[in-house]
Write a protein that holds these residues in place. Structure first.
Motif, PDB file in Angstrom:
ATOM      1  N   GLU A   1       0.651  -1.178   0.064  1.00  0.00           N
ATOM      2  CA  GLU A   1      -0.031   0.182  -0.084  1.00  0.00           C
ATOM      3  C   GLU A   1       0.819   1.375   0.010  1.00  0.00           C
ATOM      4  O   GLU A   1       0.577   2.259  -0.694  1.00  0.00           O
ATOM      5  CB  GLU A   1      -0.892   0.002   1.270  1.00  0.00           C
ATOM      6  N   LEU A   2       1.870   1.346   0.877  1.00  0.00           N
ATOM      7  CA  LEU A   2       2.634   2.510   1.012  1.00  0.00           C
ATOM      8  C   LEU A   2       3.481   2.711  -0.411  1.00  0.00           C
ATOM      9  O   LEU A   2       3.788   3.769  -0.913  1.00  0.00           O
ATOM     10  CB  LEU A   2       3.759   2.249   1.869  1.00  0.00           C
TER      11      LEU A   2
ATOM     12  N   ARG B   1       1.691   4.751  -3.035  1.00  0.00           N
ATOM     13  CA  ARG B   1       1.312   5.914  -2.664  1.00  0.00           C
ATOM     14  C   ARG B   1       2.088   6.863  -3.437  1.00  0.00           C
ATOM     15  O   ARG B   1       3.036   6.480  -4.087  1.00  0.00           O
ATOM     16  CB  ARG B   1       1.704   6.275  -1.280  1.00  0.00           C
ATOM     17  N   ASP B   2       1.777   8.022  -3.525  1.00  0.00           N
ATOM     18  CA  ASP B   2       2.520   9.424  -4.145  1.00  0.00           C
ATOM     19  C   ASP B   2       3.834   9.355  -3.346  1.00  0.00           C
ATOM     20  O   ASP B   2       3.625   9.698  -2.017  1.00  0.00           O
ATOM     21  CB  ASP B   2       1.665  10.445  -4.519  1.00  0.00           C
TER      22      ASP B   2
ATOM     23  N   LEU C   1       4.188  12.313  -1.045  1.00  0.00           N
ATOM     24  CA  LEU C   1       3.459  12.490   0.334  1.00  0.00           C
ATOM     25  C   LEU C   1       4.425  11.942   1.424  1.00  0.00           C
ATOM     26  O   LEU C   1       4.049  11.738   2.681  1.00  0.00           O
ATOM     27  CB  LEU C   1       2.236  11.511   0.182  1.00  0.00           C
ATOM     28  N   ASP C   2       5.647  11.251   1.296  1.00  0.00           N
ATOM     29  CA  ASP C   2       6.409  10.550   2.270  1.00  0.00           C
ATOM     30  C   ASP C   2       6.870  11.807   2.922  1.00  0.00           C
ATOM     31  O   ASP C   2       7.306  12.582   2.919  1.00  0.00           O
ATOM     32  CB  ASP C   2       7.698   9.952   1.452  1.00  0.00           C
TER      33      ASP C   2
ATOM     34  N   THR D   1       7.252   8.206   7.750  1.00  0.00           N
ATOM     35  CA  THR D   1       6.582   7.368   6.813  1.00  0.00           C
ATOM     36  C   THR D   1       7.804   6.369   6.136  1.00  0.00           C
ATOM     37  O   THR D   1       7.451   5.102   6.207  1.00  0.00           O
ATOM     38  CB  THR D   1       5.933   7.972   5.446  1.00  0.00           C
TER      39      THR D   1
END
Length: 356
Positions: A286-287, A290-291, A294-295, A299
């Protein structure tokens, strides 16, 4: 051989070799001392703008051409050339031209890799593309690769040496294509990841050992055995790099913490974790979907913990150890005098236990 070539040859042959039991760090410093003058003289032959970028990347000067002492790395590949020549029974300093050529080929790939990966730092300062622009770094990388081929030809080792470098270059380019493709795929197998590492890292380290053997006038069997040693060591080396790409200290590695996770690299620890099939693997997937923008540091730390809990760290360390044993087995099978192969064995152990 030109007058300039003679000057470099005489200078590198005056560098005293450490004793056989000196340990890997001293042999790496010796490789730097032998190779650096050959590298400098070769780079000075480049077009001024290519020279400016290459010298910056190699740590000799800053973006304005002012002398600095940043250094061009650990000199692993030059050391493999020189120590393979030594293992074959050659005099100290034999293979310096090949050592410089292998370093140029490696640094050419780093210039291009930093652009592809958008890595903004290299060896604790801005990457060359950040300092000189993408076009400048690309052209300098091309110039360095062509210069590597010229140095090999100048060593007068014949077609086998040229073929060894050319094949390694084709292999690491193929490995880079695969590495890029992995970032666009949801699933990558461990076998695919290992094949990519063998091409991207193992091939050039194997070629370094073969070139050293050729420079030392080893026979075909011993040249092949030393190349096999280098290839297996290259895999172990890459697996350790993959661990450092997630858990390495930025002060030691010269790259931001969690850089490989932020780039969504399918390095071996990540692939092994995703392959585990547990809840950590699902959360990690899932991570990774992600974009990356956004980290945040939290995270990335969480992602690293997920990789570790899913077994990616342990499995990668285990594979690094296995490939180290394979490398040492290849070296032992050559039945060379232990006093001549000890520096290669020491280097192999040091490279797989390093923290940067």
């Amino acid at each position: 051989m030109t007058t300039a070539d003679t000057t470099v040859t005489e200078r590198r042959n005056t560098v005293p070799a450490p004793p056989g039991d000196a340990g890997a760090p001293r042999w790496l410093r010796h490789a730097t001392d032998v190779t650096d003058p050959v590298l400098r003289e070769a780079v000075l032959s480049l077009h001024p703008r290519a020279r400016a970028v290459a010298g910056y990347h190699l740590g000799w000067w800053d973006e304005r051409g002012r002398p600095v002492a940043a250094g061009w790395g650990k000199a692993v590949r030059p050391a493999l050339v020189l120590l393979s020549a030594r293992a074959a029974g050659a005099a100290p300093g034999t293979g310096a031209g090949c050592a410089a050529a292998v370093q140029l080929a490696h640094d050419s790939s780093l210039l291009h890799d930093d652009i592809i990966d958008r890595d903004e730092t290299r060896r604790n300062r801005p990457a060359a593309w950040r300092a000189f622009g993408v076009a400048g770094a690309l052209l300098a990388g091309d110039a360095m690769l062509a210069l590597a081929a010229s140095l090999i030809q100048r060593e007068d080792l014949g077609a086998p040496a040229t073929a060894a470098l050319n094949e390694a270059v084709q292999q690491f380019i193929g490995g880079q294509f695969e590495d890029m493709a992995f970032e666009e795929r949801a699933e990558v197998s461990l076998a695919e990841c290992s094949t990519m590492a063998a091409r991207k890292t193992g091939a050039l380290m194997g070629a370094a050992c073969r070139l050293g053997a050729l420079a030392g006038r080893a026979d075909g069997e011993r040249a092949a055995g030393l190349e096999a040693f280098g290839r297996s060591l290259g895999l172990a080396f890459q697996h350790v790099d993959d661990l450092l790409g997630i858990w390495g200290d930025p002060e030691r590695t010269g790259k931001p913490a969690g850089a490989d996770l932020h780039a969504r690299k399918k390095s071996l620890p990540v692939v092994a974790a995703l392959d585990s099939g547990g809840p950590e693997a699902a959360r990690l997937a899932e991570l990774y979907a992600r974009d990356p923008s956004l980290d945040d540091p939290g995270t990335l730390r969480h992602a690293a913990a997920l990789v570790e809990r899913a077994g990616g760290r342990e499995r990668t360390a285990g594979l690094a150890g296995r490939h180290l044993r394979e490398a040492l087995d290849h070296l032992g099978a050559l039945e060379l005098p232990p006093s001549r192969t000890r520096p290669l064995r020491d280097l192999a152990h040091w490279l797989t236990a390093r923290d940067h």
